[in-house]
Design a protein around this motif. Structure first.
Motif, short mmCIF file in Angstrom:
data_model
loop_
_atom_site.label_atom_id
_atom_site.label_comp_id
_atom_site.label_asym_id
_atom_site.label_seq_id
_atom_site.Cartn_x
_atom_site.Cartn_y
_atom_site.Cartn_z
N ALA A 21 -17.14 6.76 -14.67
CA ALA A 21 -18.09 7.55 -13.88
C ALA A 21 -17.36 8.36 -12.82
N PHE A 22 -16.33 7.76 -12.22
CA PHE A 22 -15.55 8.45 -11.20
C PHE A 22 -14.89 9.70 -11.78
N MET A 23 -14.22 9.57 -12.93
CA MET A 23 -13.51 10.71 -13.49
C MET A 23 -14.47 11.80 -13.94
N THR A 24 -15.64 11.41 -14.46
CA THR A 24 -16.64 12.40 -14.86
C THR A 24 -17.12 13.18 -13.65
N ARG A 25 -17.46 12.46 -12.58
CA ARG A 25 -17.94 13.12 -11.36
C ARG A 25 -16.84 13.99 -10.74
#
Length: 213
Positions: free
Chosen positions: A141-145
């Protein structure tokens, strides 16, 4: 930390798993430090808030600092010293923080060094990038955001320009929360080693100022 004349210094290379580019720290930690010391060292080094559960997985057993409502451990982290594990060079151990977001830190023992009387331990000798914002959902989720941030910034700038063209000052003021929400994501490549070492020194000297408010 106890003063043991035979103490050595472990050089640890620590990084957060499943994140690219790597978020890492290189740390020097006394071998007579405890599991609790290493926990707080990692919290400071990565800028975590110590608001969530944690554990170390070492030689098939779990260790950690107890939090109310969390996992109980069979050993007192204040009494288990790193030298008790007889770590080998290139050995790895796991540190996990926040069982919801599951921030898994790979800890590699790079070297065992002699104490340097001119240093205060623990200390950070290298690192790259800030840790992810807490509560953002984990590594994927961090890398997507993170990868979406440039487009969010572009959209926000277009909206602000439209408000400027319309001379709508109130609408611009309303964008303040959007700007603040993006600020943390726009500085992810920043890493302030000096600030980390300032807080690590406070911890080493038992200056309560190191603690989170």
């Amino acid at each position: 930390m106890t003063n043991v004349t035979s103490a050595m210094v472990y050089r640890f290379h620590v990084w957060i798993r499943q994140i690219s580019p790597m978020i890492w720290r290189r740390l020097l930690v006394r071998s007579d430090s405890t599991i609790a010391d290493l926990h707080y060292t990692l919290q400071i080094a990565f800028g975590w808030s110590d608001a969530h559960l944690n554990l170390f997985h070492i030689h098939g057993q779990d260790y950690g600092v107890y939090h109310d409502g969390g996992t109980s451990f069979s050993t007192d982290p204040e009494h288990v010293r790193l030298c008790d594990f007889n770590f080998r060079i290139n050995e790895h151990l796991l540190y996990e923080y926040d069982f919801g977001d599951c921030w898994q830190h790979e800890v590699r023992i790079e070297a065992c060094l002699a104490l340097d009387d001119k240093r205060t331990y623990p200390c950070c000798i290298g690192g790259k990038r800030r840790a992810p914002p807490e509560g953002c959902g984990g590594a994927m989720a961090f890398m997507t955001r993170r990868d979406e941030v440039p487009s969010h910034v572009e959209d926000l700038l277009e909206d602000i320009q439209d408000d400027l063209d319309a001379n709508d000052i109130e609408a611009i003021r309303d964008r303040r929360e959007d700007i603040e929400a993006l600020r943390e994501w726009l500085t992810l490549d920043d890493f302030d080693r000096r600030e980390v070492n300032r807080r690590l020194k406070q911890y080493a000297t038992r200056d309560a100022a190191w603690m989170w408010q």
